[in-house]
Structures are given as structure tokens and as C-alpha cells.
Scaffold this motif. Structure first.
Motif, PDB file in Angstrom:
ATOM      1  N   UNK A  41       4.311   2.419 -12.053  1.00 58.39           N
ATOM      2  CA  UNK A  41       2.890   2.222 -12.613  1.00 58.39           C
ATOM      3  C   UNK A  41       3.067   0.650 -13.464  1.00 58.39           C
ATOM      4  N   UNK A  42       4.136   0.496 -14.240  1.00 63.13           N
ATOM      5  CA  UNK A  42       4.294  -0.722 -14.728  1.00 63.13           C
ATOM      6  C   UNK A  42       4.324  -1.861 -13.895  1.00 63.13           C
ATOM      7  N   UNK A  43       5.286  -1.695 -12.934  1.00 58.86           N
ATOM      8  CA  UNK A  43       5.402  -2.825 -12.081  1.00 58.86           C
ATOM      9  C   UNK A  43       4.215  -3.151 -11.141  1.00 58.86           C
ATOM     10  N   UNK A  44       3.326  -2.265 -10.892  1.00 60.38           N
ATOM     11  CA  UNK A  44       2.173  -2.351 -10.270  1.00 60.38           C
ATOM     12  C   UNK A  44       1.218  -3.089 -11.132  1.00 60.38           C
ATOM     13  N   UNK A  45       1.155  -2.856 -12.218  1.00 65.20           N
ATOM     14  CA  UNK A  45       0.395  -3.792 -13.255  1.00 65.20           C
ATOM     15  C   UNK A  45       0.653  -5.051 -13.568  1.00 65.20           C
ATOM     16  N   UNK A  46       2.202  -5.303 -13.621  1.00 62.20           N
ATOM     17  CA  UNK A  46       2.640  -6.786 -13.934  1.00 62.20           C
ATOM     18  C   UNK A  46       2.728  -7.471 -12.600  1.00 62.20           C
ATOM     19  N   UNK A  47       2.675  -6.724 -11.416  1.00 61.78           N
ATOM     20  CA  UNK A  47       2.676  -7.352 -10.017  1.00 61.78           C
ATOM     21  C   UNK A  47       4.180  -7.858  -9.738  1.00 61.78           C
ATOM     22  N   UNK A  48       5.237  -6.948 -10.390  1.00 64.41           N
ATOM     23  CA  UNK A  48       6.726  -7.347 -10.002  1.00 64.41           C
ATOM     24  C   UNK A  48       7.229  -6.170  -9.025  1.00 64.41           C
TER      25      UNK A  48
END
Length: 144
Positions: A41-48
Motif C-alpha cells: 500500500x505504501x508503494x501504491x501511495x508513493x508511486x514507487x
């Protein structure tokens, strides 16, 4: 789909160092750079970590964390640092007017143990020499 330890699957590479695609080759990029379905989920939010690169290599994930290389998913092979497809070499040889059929294989030189490409050709009315065929393919292919 993830593969368990010991199972054979195709290797995909992800992370910050993965390119966005092939320069100027949209079709090839679409085939080999896919959306990463395993992002946190963090990667989705940060776009990484948004893409995975489909390498075309078949591997087995060992319990010690290492990968055991099994082979390719396609007819591509590596010889002297070049990635080549046997069919591409055969297609170039088949363009020669004096060749009716061709088959190319990878073999090991019996004396040097180096990998070599061997082409088997069925000639038409005229039979070109090996040197003539080598000169013919050098026009289109790298010196491998």
C-alpha cells in the motif's frame, strides 16, 4: 503468480532500479514491462515500484535464497555476450537466393569447449561456400 521454493517459474525484476521501458519501442515495452501486482500500500501511495521487468529467464528459487538458472522461456540464447535468436539467424540465411531450407543450432566446439553457432543449409541450384554464407549474414548480423 508467485512460485514456491523449489518451483520453476519466470523471473521478473522489480524495484527502484527498473527502467520504465525500451527507448522508442512501445510495443516491446508493453510486452516486457508490466504493472507490479505485488506492490505494498505504501508503494501504491508513493508511486514507487510500479513495474516489473519480464526477463524471459526460467529460474528455481532455492531455500537458501539463491536462484538456480534453468533456461529461457523463448528461443533466445546468449553467446559471447550477445543475446540472439536462432530463428533470426536462420531467417537471414533463408534470404539467400541459393538456400532452400536452413536450421541453426548452438553446439560446443569439441576442442575449445566454446559455444558455436552451426547452420545446416539445403542449397538450391547453386551451392554457396561457407565463406560466402558467412559474408552474406555479416551484412545483417553482429559478429558473434
Amino acid at each position: 503468480q508467485l512460485v514456491p521454493y523449489g518451483g520453476v517459474g519466470e523471473l521478473y525484476i522489480g524495484g527502484e532500479g527498473v527502467a520504465r521501458g525500451y527507448l522508442g519501442q512501445k510495443n516491446l515495452t508493453a510486452l516486457n514491462f508490466i504493472v507490479n501486482p505485488f506492490r505494498t500500500p505504501r508503494e501504491v501511495v508513493t508511486g514507487t515500484n510500479s513495474r516489473l521487468y519480464k526477463t524471459g529467464d526460467r529460474v528455481r528459487w532455492l531455500t537458501d535464497g539463491n536462484l538456480d538458472y534453468i533456461g529461457r522461456t523463448d528461443a533466445q540464447l546468449k553467446i559471447r555476450g550477445y543475446r540472439v535468436e536462432l530463428g533470426e539467424i536462420g531467417a537471414v540465411l533463408a534470404k539467400n537466393m541459393d538456400i532452400r531450407q536452413v536450421a541453426v543450432s548452438l553446439q560446443e566446439d569439441s576442442t575449445s569447449k566454446n559455444k558455436i553457432l552451426v547452420a545446416y543449409c539445403v542449397a538450391g541450384e547453386f551451392t554457396p561456400t561457407s565463406e560466402e554464407l558467412i559474408d552474406f549474414i555479416k551484412i545483417s548480423l553482429p559478429n558473434i
